[in-house]
Motif scaffolding. Structure first.
Motif, PDB file in Angstrom:
ATOM      1  N   ILE A 122      95.136  32.031  60.715  1.00  0.00           N
ATOM      2  CA  ILE A 122      95.469  32.093  62.054  1.00  0.00           C
ATOM      3  C   ILE A 122      94.218  31.743  62.435  1.00  0.00           C
ATOM      4  O   ILE A 122      93.751  31.299  63.914  1.00  0.00           O
ATOM      5  N   ASP A 123      92.563  32.379  62.216  1.00  0.00           N
ATOM      6  CA  ASP A 123      91.563  31.941  62.591  1.00  0.00           C
ATOM      7  C   ASP A 123      91.189  30.630  62.621  1.00  0.00           C
ATOM      8  O   ASP A 123      90.717  30.344  63.904  1.00  0.00           O
ATOM      9  N   ARG A 124      91.770  29.710  62.227  1.00  0.00           N
ATOM     10  CA  ARG A 124      91.376  27.714  62.457  1.00  0.00           C
ATOM     11  C   ARG A 124      92.156  28.126  63.636  1.00  0.00           C
ATOM     12  O   ARG A 124      90.907  26.933  64.477  1.00  0.00           O
ATOM     13  N   VAL A 125      93.232  28.745  63.664  1.00  0.00           N
ATOM     14  CA  VAL A 125      94.241  28.288  65.351  1.00  0.00           C
ATOM     15  C   VAL A 125      93.723  29.031  66.118  1.00  0.00           C
ATOM     16  O   VAL A 125      93.799  28.220  66.906  1.00  0.00           O
ATOM     17  N   ALA A 126      93.331  29.915  65.749  1.00  0.00           N
ATOM     18  CA  ALA A 126      92.922  30.633  67.312  1.00  0.00           C
ATOM     19  C   ALA A 126      91.228  30.560  67.850  1.00  0.00           C
ATOM     20  O   ALA A 126      91.589  30.351  68.760  1.00  0.00           O
ATOM     21  N   ASP A 127      90.707  29.987  66.580  1.00  0.00           N
ATOM     22  CA  ASP A 127      89.846  29.430  67.015  1.00  0.00           C
ATOM     23  C   ASP A 127      89.956  27.485  68.207  1.00  0.00           C
ATOM     24  O   ASP A 127      89.556  27.214  68.967  1.00  0.00           O
ATOM     25  N   GLU A 128      91.217  26.913  67.927  1.00  0.00           N
ATOM     26  CA  GLU A 128      91.118  26.052  68.349  1.00  0.00           C
ATOM     27  C   GLU A 128      91.618  26.667  69.892  1.00  0.00           C
ATOM     28  O   GLU A 128      91.786  25.402  70.596  1.00  0.00           O
ATOM     29  N   GLU A 130      91.280  28.677  71.455  1.00  0.00           N
ATOM     30  CA  GLU A 130      90.210  29.480  71.984  1.00  0.00           C
ATOM     31  C   GLU A 130      88.734  28.220  73.496  1.00  0.00           C
ATOM     32  O   GLU A 130      88.735  27.981  73.548  1.00  0.00           O
ATOM     33  N   ARG A 131      89.023  27.233  72.454  1.00  0.00           N
ATOM     34  CA  ARG A 131      88.743  26.107  71.720  1.00  0.00           C
ATOM     35  C   ARG A 131      88.702  24.742  73.968  1.00  0.00           C
ATOM     36  O   ARG A 131      88.889  25.086  74.702  1.00  0.00           O
ATOM     37  N   LEU A 132      90.712  25.112  73.392  1.00  0.00           N
ATOM     38  CA  LEU A 132      91.745  24.181  74.253  1.00  0.00           C
ATOM     39  C   LEU A 132      91.583  25.622  75.659  1.00  0.00           C
ATOM     40  O   LEU A 132      91.365  25.013  77.273  1.00  0.00           O
ATOM     41  N   ARG A 133      91.426  27.002  75.598  1.00  0.00           N
ATOM     42  CA  ARG A 133      91.052  27.854  76.736  1.00  0.00           C
ATOM     43  C   ARG A 133      89.788  27.792  77.320  1.00  0.00           C
ATOM     44  O   ARG A 133      89.568  27.453  78.431  1.00  0.00           O
ATOM     45  N   ASN A 134      89.181  27.175  76.638  1.00  0.00           N
ATOM     46  CA  ASN A 134      87.703  26.937  77.334  1.00  0.00           C
ATOM     47  C   ASN A 134      87.149  25.913  77.488  1.00  0.00           C
ATOM     48  O   ASN A 134      86.049  25.165  77.737  1.00  0.00           O
ATOM     49  N   GLY A 135      87.980  25.137  78.186  1.00  0.00           N
ATOM     50  CA  GLY A 135      87.474  24.195  78.593  1.00  0.00           C
ATOM     51  C   GLY A 135      88.012  22.490  77.500  1.00  0.00           C
ATOM     52  O   GLY A 135      87.634  21.361  77.995  1.00  0.00           O
ATOM     53  N   GLY A 136      88.478  22.905  76.300  1.00  0.00           N
ATOM     54  CA  GLY A 136      88.732  21.777  75.800  1.00  0.00           C
ATOM     55  C   GLY A 136      90.247  21.208  76.308  1.00  0.00           C
ATOM     56  O   GLY A 136      90.925  21.444  77.437  1.00  0.00           O
ATOM     57  N   ALA A 137      90.270  19.921  76.798  1.00  0.00           N
ATOM     58  CA  ALA A 137      90.962  19.066  77.214  1.00  0.00           C
ATOM     59  C   ALA A 137      92.588  19.498  76.075  1.00  0.00           C
ATOM     60  O   ALA A 137      92.697  19.641  75.185  1.00  0.00           O
TER      61      ALA A 137
END
Length: 139
Positions: A122-128, A130-137
């Motif tokens: 869950i932590d790993r997918v949540a990190d991804e 979060e990355r997408l929500r913070n400007g990740g492509a």
């Protein structure tokens, strides 16, 4: 008169960064296709508002003596940008947890270990997400 969409399989056409899909309310649409989306090949034609991009499913479970394999977690990145009531501006973590059993102490320990694994996943997918929500492509 039914408002249900027809039970017709989607015939997606993928292009670089986009997918062309058929909808019952907007006809053929071209929408951005995130690189993490697993595609729309197994979907049925529906309304544009129901279009959802889903990522790879991440699962966790436990092999118990009394119940065999029990799945505990199913999680994946999800994004429904055209939702009628609540369009999603950013991807979300779709999280499904399920376990209901009477367990021996040995099986309980196996389940506890599976829950620790599920927590890490869950932590790993949540990190991804979060990355997408913070400007990740997205694409």
């Amino acid at each position: 008169m039914s408002t249900e969409p027809p039970r017709v399989p989607q015939s997606p056409r993928y292009r670089q960064g986009t997918v062309i899909l058929q909808t019952v309310d907007h006809g053929e649409v071209t929408v951005p296709e995130p690189t993490w989306c697993t595609g729309h090949d197994d979907e049925l034609v529906g309304h544009l508002a129901d279009l959802t991009h889903n990522g790879v499913h991440v699962r966790a479970g436990a092999a118990t003596y009394a119940h065999g394999y029990v799945e505990i977690l199913d999680a994946y990145i999800s994004h429904a940008p055209y939702g009628e009531l609540h369009p999603e501006a950013h991807p979300l973590l779709s999280l499904h947890l399920d376990l209901d059993l009477d367990a021996t102490p040995e099986d309980s320990r196996k389940v506890a270990q599976a829950l620790r694994v599920a927590s890490l996943r869950i932590d790993r997918v949540a990190d991804e997400v979060e990355r997408l929500r913070n400007g990740g492509a997205l694409g």
